[in-house]
Scaffold this active site. Structure first.
Site, PDB file in Angstrom:
ATOM      1  N   LYS A 297       8.240  -6.014  -2.989  1.00  0.00           N
ATOM      2  CA  LYS A 297       8.410  -4.912  -1.995  1.00  0.00           C
ATOM      3  C   LYS A 297       9.888  -3.974  -2.252  1.00  0.00           C
ATOM      4  O   LYS A 297      10.580  -5.192  -2.561  1.00  0.00           O
ATOM      5  CB  LYS A 297       8.269  -4.668  -0.381  1.00  0.00           C
ATOM      6  CG  LYS A 297       6.749  -4.931  -0.047  1.00  0.00           C
ATOM      7  CD  LYS A 297       7.512  -5.281   1.576  1.00  0.00           C
ATOM      8  CE  LYS A 297       5.413  -5.417   2.920  1.00  0.00           C
ATOM      9  NZ  LYS A 297       5.347  -4.449   2.225  1.00  0.00           N
TER      10      LYS A 297
ATOM     11  N   ARG B 252      -4.951  -7.697   4.725  1.00  0.00           N
ATOM     12  CA  ARG B 252      -6.690  -6.614   4.740  1.00  0.00           C
ATOM     13  C   ARG B 252      -7.426  -8.189   4.511  1.00  0.00           C
ATOM     14  O   ARG B 252      -8.949  -8.595   5.037  1.00  0.00           O
ATOM     15  CB  ARG B 252      -7.258  -5.992   4.467  1.00  0.00           C
ATOM     16  CG  ARG B 252      -7.047  -5.787   2.693  1.00  0.00           C
ATOM     17  CD  ARG B 252      -6.794  -4.593   2.119  1.00  0.00           C
ATOM     18  NE  ARG B 252      -5.550  -3.683   2.265  1.00  0.00           N
ATOM     19  CZ  ARG B 252      -5.362  -2.885   1.886  1.00  0.00           C
ATOM     20  NH1 ARG B 252      -6.367  -1.784   0.733  1.00  0.00           N
ATOM     21  NH2 ARG B 252      -4.337  -1.754   2.237  1.00  0.00           N
TER      22      ARG B 252
END
Length: 498
Positions: free
Chosen positions: A279, A353
């Protein structure tokens, strides 16, 4: 903060009154004399001709009086206006160190009274665990002048206190540094909560057990960290508390039976570096909030059990740390999920997920009839709806409507998003059954991926709380950090299913 109930107010030198108003009208409230009524009318005329902000410490009937605007902010519901009015009132009285404030609420509806109590409680929250100097809030006593509603209001106040305790738990967990709240530390907190909450049991799977049982989403995401992943399943069966009335309540509603089992699945990435798909540094500190789903699930089931709601509820907390190490998952790696489908990891920063795929599988194994999964899942949802509205998806219209209605009752905004099948083909992979990212519509693609792991014949809804769980500027009753969004709606959903 102390909240007490009384039938009537008596003047005291150290006490102030609070009157909630909307434009030229006073809500609920009565003053003590005809002279006081005249004084209030004069103030309201000034407000009408003003305009004025909240007015404070005007002398009415010889007593200091707050006039609190119950329609100040734009875009909020009537109930949320009351919450905000009470929140501002509590902040102001603590700052001015007013020992006691009387609220004339005998004419308030139950939901209005509940909204005001929530606002008062929110003002009392602060997170200063890491401050070198900690200062206690000034303790204000709020005297609720309830008339013949005192008994009913007392019960509501007790319920609100339980809900606010749960919200505080969620906010504290989310605001805690990731070096202090790693998966095993979260597990210990959950064990303590289960131990001291009657009717709540807990099952914990560690890395070895997850791998043995085929919960490879957790293993794939967490194997690069020195902090091993865990999955927690908390269980509560409140059907024994069902009365004759509530026991048959759900049988008459479409698709509902007394065997309803709500399972809350929460994403618990105690920190998310993005893995090898790192990130940007600027957004990294906020990643302490990537376990908001798990914190919310834990807090909600604690409150549900404490309130003894007549419904069966479980919470699955999917805990891992997405870190970079010599065992980190590599882009292009393929694993077999618990339901047998193979997944290629296209992007290591789409990790939430993957752990949720295990949580959804666990929900099916324990017999869920209704599943809510919630996660700080996509930046796409933040760009679409910002910090004030949670986008959600559902495969069941009845459940979707329940989410919206329960959210409205709790002053939490939800917006229904489409499970658009046109984007589903982008999740297909050349070598595996699925890949963990699509090419378009990031939030929808994530929901479509999750749908692949929802047990058959199960009502399911996915809440993407990426925008609403944690804020970096003042929003409603949060100055900065965790908001506690979703805790109240989950409790209300359990009430509705009970």
């Amino acid at each position: 903060m102390n909240i007490i109930s009384s039938e009537s107010a008596k003047a005291k030198a150290d006490k102030a009154y609070a009157l909630f108003f909307v434009k030229e009208s006073i809500l609920f409230s009565k003053v003590l004399s005809a002279k006081g009524e005249s004084q209030v009318e004069s103030v309201l005329k000034g407000i009408k001709d003003g305009p004025f902000e909240d007015l404070e410490f005007l002398e009415i009937d010889g007593c200091n009086t707050f006039f609190v605007d119950a329609a100040k902010e734009r875009g909020l519901s009537t109930l949320d206006h009351l919450r905000m009015a009470a929140y501002r009132l509590a902040q102001r009285t603590m700052k001015r160190q007013v020992p006691c404030v009387s609220l004339f609420l005998a004419d308030a509806a139950d939901e209005q009274f509940k909204a005001i109590l929530h606002g008062l409680h929110y003002a009392n929250y602060k997170f200063d665990a890491y401050k070198s100097k900690q200062k206690e809030n000034f303790q204000v006593t709020f005297e609720i002048v309830a008339g013949d509603r005192a008994a009913a209001f007392k019960k509501i106040a007790e319920e609100v206190a339980v809900e606010q305790k749960a919200i505080t738990l969620a906010r504290n967990l989310i605001n805690t540094s990731a070096s202090d709240l790693y998966p095993a530390a979260f597990v210990e907190d959950a064990k303590t909560i289960a131990k001291y909450t009657p009717g709540l049991s807990i099952k914990v799977r560690n890395m070895k057990q997850l791998e043995k049982e085929g919960f490879m989403g957790h293993v794939t995401v967490g194997k690069g960290s020195s902090h091993e992943p865990h999955m927690i399943t908390l269980s509560y069966d409140g059907t024994k508390f069902a009365t004759g009335k509530s026991a048959g309540k759900s049988a008459g509603k479409k698709g509902r039976t007394s065997r309803d089992h709500l399972v809350i699945v929460g994403k618990g990435l105690t920190f998310d570096t993005g893995g090898l798909c790192l990130k940007p540094a600027k957004s990294m500190p906020e990643m302490i909030s990537d376990m908001s789903g798990a914190a919310t699930a834990l807090a909600a089931i604690q409150a549900i059990a404490t309130l003894k709601l007549p419904v069966k509820v479980s919470a699955v907390c999917c805990l891992a740390e997405n870190a970079i190490g010599n065992k980190s998952v590599l882009p292009g790696d393929i694993f077999k999920a618990k339901n047998g489908k193979t997944v290629m990891v296209d992007n290591t920063d789409a990790e939430g997920r993957l752990v949720l795929s295990d949580g959804l599988a666990e929900a099916g194994l324990i017999g869920a009839t209704h599943i809510v999964d919630l996660a700080t899942l996509t930046g796409a949802m933040v760009r679409a709806l910002g910090y004030a509205v949670t986008g959600f998806f559902s495969n069941d219209d009845d459940l979707a409507l329940m989410v919206i209605n329960c959210g409205e009752a709790c002053c939490e905004k939800f917006w229904s998003m489409p499970l658009e099948e046109e984007y589903a083909d982008a999740l297909k992979d050349k070598f595996a059954d699925l890949k963990n990212t699509g090419s378009d519509a990031g939030a929808i693609s994530a929901a479509l991926f999750l749908q692949e792991f929802v047990p058959e014949n199960t009502a399911w809804t996915h809440w993407d709380i990426a925008g609403t769980a944690f804020v970096t500027k003042k929003w409603k009753y949060t100055e900065y950090g965790a908001t506690g969004f979703g805790v109240q709606t989950l409790i209300e959903l359990a009430r509705e299913l009970g």
